[in-house]
Design an enzyme around this catalytic site. Structure first.
Site, short mmCIF file in Angstrom:
data_model
loop_
_atom_site.label_atom_id
_atom_site.label_comp_id
_atom_site.label_asym_id
_atom_site.label_seq_id
_atom_site.Cartn_x
_atom_site.Cartn_y
_atom_site.Cartn_z
N LYS A 170 0.84 -1.20 0.00
CA LYS A 170 0.00 0.00 0.00
C LYS A 170 0.88 1.24 0.00
O LYS A 170 1.85 1.33 0.76
CB LYS A 170 -0.90 -0.01 1.23
CG LYS A 170 -1.94 1.12 1.28
CD LYS A 170 -2.84 0.96 2.50
CE LYS A 170 -3.90 2.05 2.56
NZ LYS A 170 -4.78 1.88 3.76
N SER B 63 -9.88 -0.30 6.96
CA SER B 63 -9.32 -0.12 5.62
C SER B 63 -8.63 -1.33 5.04
O SER B 63 -8.23 -1.32 3.88
CB SER B 63 -8.36 1.06 5.61
OG SER B 63 -9.06 2.27 5.82
N SER C 1 -9.74 2.28 2.80
CA SER C 1 -8.88 3.03 1.90
C SER C 1 -7.94 2.15 1.09
O SER C 1 -7.37 2.58 0.09
CB SER C 1 -8.03 4.02 2.71
OG SER C 1 -7.16 3.32 3.61
#
Length: 529
Positions: free
Chosen positions: A94, A193, A169
């Site tokens: 990420k 997330s 997210s």
């Protein structure tokens, strides 16, 4: 090359643990495996209708690491014996986790093109174990969102239906794993997330106990809530990855000194045994009912019956203060955002925008930079947090939210006195269409209603696929929560349920996903459970 090629299909659809076994047995090379995933990324990630899971692809370094692993294995001896079990298995990261030699943008224009001078602790461990890093994945700006539509670099699409969101997210990491672009990924979970994207993409996502994995090098959104964790296609793969990246870190003042080296063993035991005799499973009354999609609830109830059939005792537990969790979270988190994002000022690093007219002061440079560099959602949360922390409002808002946080922690203590683990749907609905909630922040925030309590209390949570909702043929997720520091218990129960579900489905849920590039939509799967 498409997924109809059986050789490529095996290389990209195998679990990380299966790939690790093939690599150790020299049935395949890491270079072959890594190249197959890079080819897959090239095939499905770009273009107007691409997945757009990646913001940066790390081709040369990934292949270089793969070749090193292959050379060590070919030479044999002590160096080969010392290789980590996951050595040579590719991974995606990420783009909130700083990685030396690659851009780290946090999905924001204010950090566009920024190159970190150091590695996060989890990246150091991945490099030491020689996992080829495929690249950096898309996210909502500074992890602020539930759909990955708030990325400054465009949204990510859900591999099950390209017109749907992949969650947020960390939608980029979940979509990459679901689309067979990577067998493993790392995400961060502040209010769900990792787990909510896992639910809507049919993947496994884990938020470890707060402090079980170092946050050093993860760009902070809300420091008391953020947690790095694994994204994978199986519970065992998630356990293996958490074991690799977890452990005490002196660079992180919140890092636990506990050992979490039995996670994979717990997952293997749960999958092999299949019996949950004597296990007490608590169904949280407040995490279901009104507002939860019928198909999500149906798959959840079916999973409950499987757990009962395996010998588990199911009891209903009440956590009355959970109804205040969403409100408390959206005061605590923006307050910490306001503090953490103050460093992005156009002075030290990142974007710098000069005012068009008037005096050239630091204050005016800062204002121009932040106005141009931050997106709407980041600005919304900074303003809200600054207000909640301001003189005259601190006790009424932030202070009161922290008191609610304590009440939620007490609810967990009471619930775990009655049950060994708690379960609920991970998210109230399946993936919604791109753009549907983009202009309605409150509706977007409700996606995290079931996942937020775990972050407020610091307990570990795991999401795994529970099946496909009847209404739309899209994945639903089931969440398992365990007491703090009991991550092994989470993996044991998760692996046992995963085995029960896959026996019922006749294989992994992702095997039912529409083939990318065929124009299929989720309606193809409607009615498949």
């Amino acid at each position: 090359m498409g997924t109809n090629d059986s050789r490529l299909s095996d290389l990209i659809t195998s679990s990380a643990s299966a790939l690790a076994g093939k690599l150790a047995a020299k049935e395949v090379s890491s270079e072959e495996v890594t190249q197959a995933h890079l080819d897959r990324i090239a095939e499905v990630d770009g273009g107007e209708r691409g997945i757009h899971a990646f913001l940066h692809v790390n081709t040369e370094e990934a292949l270089g690491v793969a070749r090193e692993v292959d050379a060590i294995r070919a030479a044999g001896g002590d160096d080969a014996a010392a290789l980590h079990p996951l050595a040579g298995v590719p991974i995606a990261i990420k783009d909130l986790i700083v990685t030396k030699g690659q851009p780290t943008t946090a999905g924001s224009r204010i950090l566009e093109g920024w190159m970190s001078p150091y590695d996060a602790t989890v990246i150091k461990k991945i490099r030491a174990a020689r996992l080829p890093i495929l690249g950096k994945t898309n996210l909502d700006e500074f992890a602020m969102g539930s759909s990955t539509e708030h990325s400054a670099f465009g949204p990510t699409r859900n591999p099950w239906d390209l017109d749907r969101i992949p969650g947020g997210s960390g939608g980029g990491s979940a979509a990459a794993v679901a689309a067979f672009e990577a067998p493993l990924a790392l995400g961060t979970d502040t209010g769900g997330s990792i787990r909510q994207p896992g639910a809507v993409t049919g993947t496994v996502g884990v938020k470890p106990t707060y402090g079980a994995v170092s946050r050093y090098g993860a760009i902070a959104m809300a420091s008391s809530l953020d947690q790095i964790g694994p994204v994978s296609r199986t519970v065992l793969d998630a356990a293996l990855l958490q074991e690799l990246v977890g452990g005490h870190d002196p660079f992180d003042s919140t890092s636990l000194t506990d050992s979490f080296d039995t996670l994979a063993a717990a997952a293997r035991a749960g999958a092999a045994d299949g019996s949950l005799q004597g296990l007490r499973i608590g169904v949280v009354k407040e995490l279901g009912g009104e507002g939860y999609q019928a198909g999500v609830e149906a798959r959840f109830r079916e999973s409950l019956e499987l757990l009962k059939g395996a010998g588990a005792q199911v009891v209903e537990v009440s956590c009355p203060n959970f109804k205040y969790a969403l409100g408390a979270y959206y005061l605590i988190m923006p307050s910490e955002v306001s503090s953490n994002l103050a460093k992005f000022d156009g002075v030290r690093y990142g974007l710098r925008v000069l005012p068009q007219d008037g005096p050239m002061t630091i204050e005016r440079v800062m204002a121009a930079t932040r106005a141009a560099g931050f997106g709407d959602e980041a600005k919304r949360r900074i303003i809200l947090g600054t207000y909640a922390l301001s003189a005259g409002y601190y006790d009424a808002y932030y202070g009161s939210a922290q008191k609610v946080r304590t009440l939620i922690q007490r609810d967990f203590d009471a619930a775990f006195a009655q049950a060994d683990v708690l379960i609920s749907p991970t998210a109230p609905t399946t993936a919604f269409p791109l753009g549907e909630k983009l202009d309605d922040p409150l509706a977007m925030y409700l996606n995290d209603v079931a996942t937020i309590p775990a972050n407020l209390a610091g307990v570990p949570g795991l999401s795994l696929p529970s099946g496909l909702a009847d209404e739309d043929g899209l994945p639903a997720g089931l969440q398992i929560l365990a007491p703090a520091r009991e991550d092994a218990r989470l993996y044991r129960v998760g692996a046992a349920l995963e085995a029960l579900l896959e026996a019922q489905w006749g294989g992994p849920l992702l095997a039912k996903a529409p083939a990318l590039g065929t124009g299929q939509s989720a309606e193809t799967n409607a009615g498949v459970k």
